[in-house]
Design a protein around this motif. Structure first.
Motif, PDB file in Angstrom:
ATOM      1  N   GLN A 254       0.819  -1.200   0.000  1.00 16.55           N
ATOM      2  CA  GLN A 254       0.000   0.000   0.000  1.00 16.55           C
ATOM      3  C   GLN A 254       0.858   1.257   0.000  1.00 16.55           C
ATOM      4  O   GLN A 254       1.856   1.339   0.722  1.00 16.55           O
ATOM      5  CB  GLN A 254      -0.898   0.051   1.246  1.00 16.55           C
ATOM      6  CG  GLN A 254      -2.162  -0.771   1.152  1.00 16.55           C
ATOM      7  CD  GLN A 254      -2.999  -0.559   2.399  1.00 16.55           C
ATOM      8  OE1 GLN A 254      -2.662  -1.058   3.470  1.00 16.55           O
ATOM      9  NE2 GLN A 254      -4.081   0.180   2.263  1.00 16.55           N
TER      10      GLN A 254
ATOM     11  N   GLU B  32      -2.899   5.707   0.679  1.00 19.13           N
ATOM     12  CA  GLU B  32      -4.028   4.781   0.666  1.00 19.13           C
ATOM     13  C   GLU B  32      -4.413   4.293   2.057  1.00 19.13           C
ATOM     14  O   GLU B  32      -5.437   3.640   2.213  1.00 19.13           O
ATOM     15  CB  GLU B  32      -3.698   3.575  -0.219  1.00 19.13           C
ATOM     16  CG  GLU B  32      -3.485   3.936  -1.675  1.00 19.13           C
ATOM     17  CD  GLU B  32      -2.938   2.780  -2.496  1.00 19.13           C
ATOM     18  OE1 GLU B  32      -3.083   2.825  -3.733  1.00 19.13           O
ATOM     19  OE2 GLU B  32      -2.369   1.830  -1.915  1.00 19.13           O
ATOM     20  N   THR B  33      -3.603   4.595   3.047  1.00 16.99           N
ATOM     21  CA  THR B  33      -3.886   4.093   4.393  1.00 16.99           C
ATOM     22  C   THR B  33      -4.948   4.911   5.115  1.00 16.99           C
ATOM     23  O   THR B  33      -5.541   4.437   6.091  1.00 16.99           O
ATOM     24  CB  THR B  33      -2.617   4.105   5.260  1.00 16.99           C
ATOM     25  OG1 THR B  33      -2.194   5.468   5.465  1.00 16.99           O
ATOM     26  CG2 THR B  33      -1.501   3.307   4.617  1.00 16.99           C
TER      27      THR B  33
END
Length: 437
Positions: free
Chosen positions: A255, A259-260
């Motif tokens: 990731q 995107e976290t």
């Protein structure tokens, strides 16, 4: 030589009962506290600190703890310091905070720290731990009278980023003193792939204390397990009596940080964005040459140049066709550090496909092109007349890169030199990993 056997879960001394009752899952088969790792949509990732806080800090029940942290040690929902929240909860007895480079509250620049003081908000003593070796940490832990040491700092995945070596010395000290060690884990913003040359004996320093590769590809929790399994016993005479990792939930190593759903908090003054972190394991090498690495600008480690350079570097680099990046001709005037107050010509490295970037390959290509184009290119002059080129040796982990580079080797030849040792390092680290690759 056989590798040391990983201890059983029972030997790790994990406190499961109270944590499970409060909602923290037991040890996963991978060896960390927290539930099974799952692919996370944006916003679904919870750091180890978030998991511990949701369990009302029960992982530390009945323990007097010392915390190694900095401004990145925050809870995701409030962005409040874990120390402030722990102290205000009444659930945790804090014996002391240990501030690394830049300090606990982050008020110091590169190569500096905050002096020991009593924190005004919490009343907790904050100890200056920048540059502390294991003996100094052991003394600090005894002074603070702690039973458990907690580490919560956002790393950026490069061997020469000093926070992991703060953790390394603290682990050795904790092993000697018989203390429990807990990692509140966080994502590695450069992912789970290991890259670059291995540090060898004779080239240890503050930017590399033991034998790992330049981009280690592990979270600090995984790296702590690697340190404990590979190095701690040799330094302390025994391994840690208990090493617990409270895992990140909902994260996978492929990731991108964006995107976290987690907020990026600067781990240090010159690491302003996750893009900076993606390039830093490579462009950090420009610390060792007479080019500005962009310190004193708003895009350190992305803006690179010097007064003697020109447009030819940009053209040469774009012709190389490197994956995931594009170079833009750039001019900048650093406000401090190398070439301060002087206009530098060079490039800005732009990420076009972040997942494809190999930062070390990018930097090696940049260095080779600068060497071939400009007679004024050189290693950084060392303060006090030290050996020229020593800094690149410390950053790459040996003299091999410099020696081959000085003979005019092309980027592909330089990179090929470390493939075998990288493969071996990758094999060794597999048993310590917590998140599927």
């Amino acid at each position: 030589m056989t590798e040391p056997e990983l201890p059983s879960i029972g030997r790790r001394g994990v406190l499961l009962g109270a944590a499970a009752a409060a909602g923290v899952a037991g040890l996963a088969a991978s060896g960390g506290l927290g539930g099974p790792t799952r692919a996370g949509a944006a916003g679904s990732v919870r750091t180890g600190a978030d998991v511990a806080a949701a369990a009302n800090w029960s992982a530390f029940a009945g323990q007097r703890i010392g915390i190694i942290t900095n401004p990145t040690g925050v809870l995701s929902d409030s962005l409040a310091s874990i120390v402030d929240v722990m102290a205000g909860s009444g659930k945790v007895e804090i014996g002391g905070v240990f501030g690394p480079e830049h300090g606990f509250r982050g008020s110091a620049q590169a190569g500096e720290s905050e002096d020991t003081y009593v924190d005004e908000r919490t009343g907790v003593t904050v100890y200056d731990a920048y540059g502390a070796n294991d003996a100094k940490f052991e003394a600090l832990f005894a002074e603070a009278d702690v039973e458990t040491v907690v580490f919560d700092i956002q790393d950026v995945g490069a061997r020469f980023y000093t926070y992991i070596w703060t953790m390394y010395h603290a682990m050795i000290a904790a092993a000697r003193a018989g203390l429990r060690f807990v990692i509140l884990d966080r994502p590695n913003p450069v992912g789970g792939t290991a890259r670059g040359p291995l540090l060898v004996d004779g080239f240890t320093s503050g930017v590399g204390q033991d034998r790992i590769v330049q981009q280690h590809g592990m979270t600090v929790g995984e790296l702590a397990r690697f340190f404990d399994g590979e190095f701690v016993a040799g330094k302390a005479g025994r391994r840690l009596p208990a090493l617990d990792v409270i895992k990140v939930e909902g994260w996978q190593p492929d990731q991108l940080y964006a995107e976290t759903g987690l907020t990026w908090v600067l781990p240090s003054p010159n690491m302003p964005t996750p893009d900076t972190a993606l390039l830093y394991p490579g462009t950090g090498l420009f610390e060792a040459v007479n080019l500005s690495e962009g310190r004193g600008t708003t895009r350190p480690f992305e803006l690179i140049g010097a007064p003697f350079m020109d447009h030819r570097w940009n053209a040469r680099l774009n012709d190389a066709g490197l994956a995931g990046v594009r170079f833009r001709e750039a001019y900048f005037n650093p406000t401090f550090s190398k070439h301060a107050g002087t206009v530098c010509a060079g490039v800005q490295v732009h990420l076009t496909e972040p997942r494809r970037v190999d930062a070390i390959a990018v930097a090696v290509t940049m260095l080779c092109a600068a060497r071939d184009l400009y007679a004024d290119f050189d290693w950084r002059a060392e303060a006090g007349g030290g050996q020229k080129g020593r800094w690149i040796d410390l950053l790459t982990g040996s003299s091999r890169f410099r020696e081959q580079f000085e003979r005019g080797a092309a980027p592909a030849a330089l990179i090929a030199r470390w493939r075998r040792e990288l493969t071996e390092f990758d094999r060794r680290r597999q048993r310590y990993l917590l998140y599927p690759r």
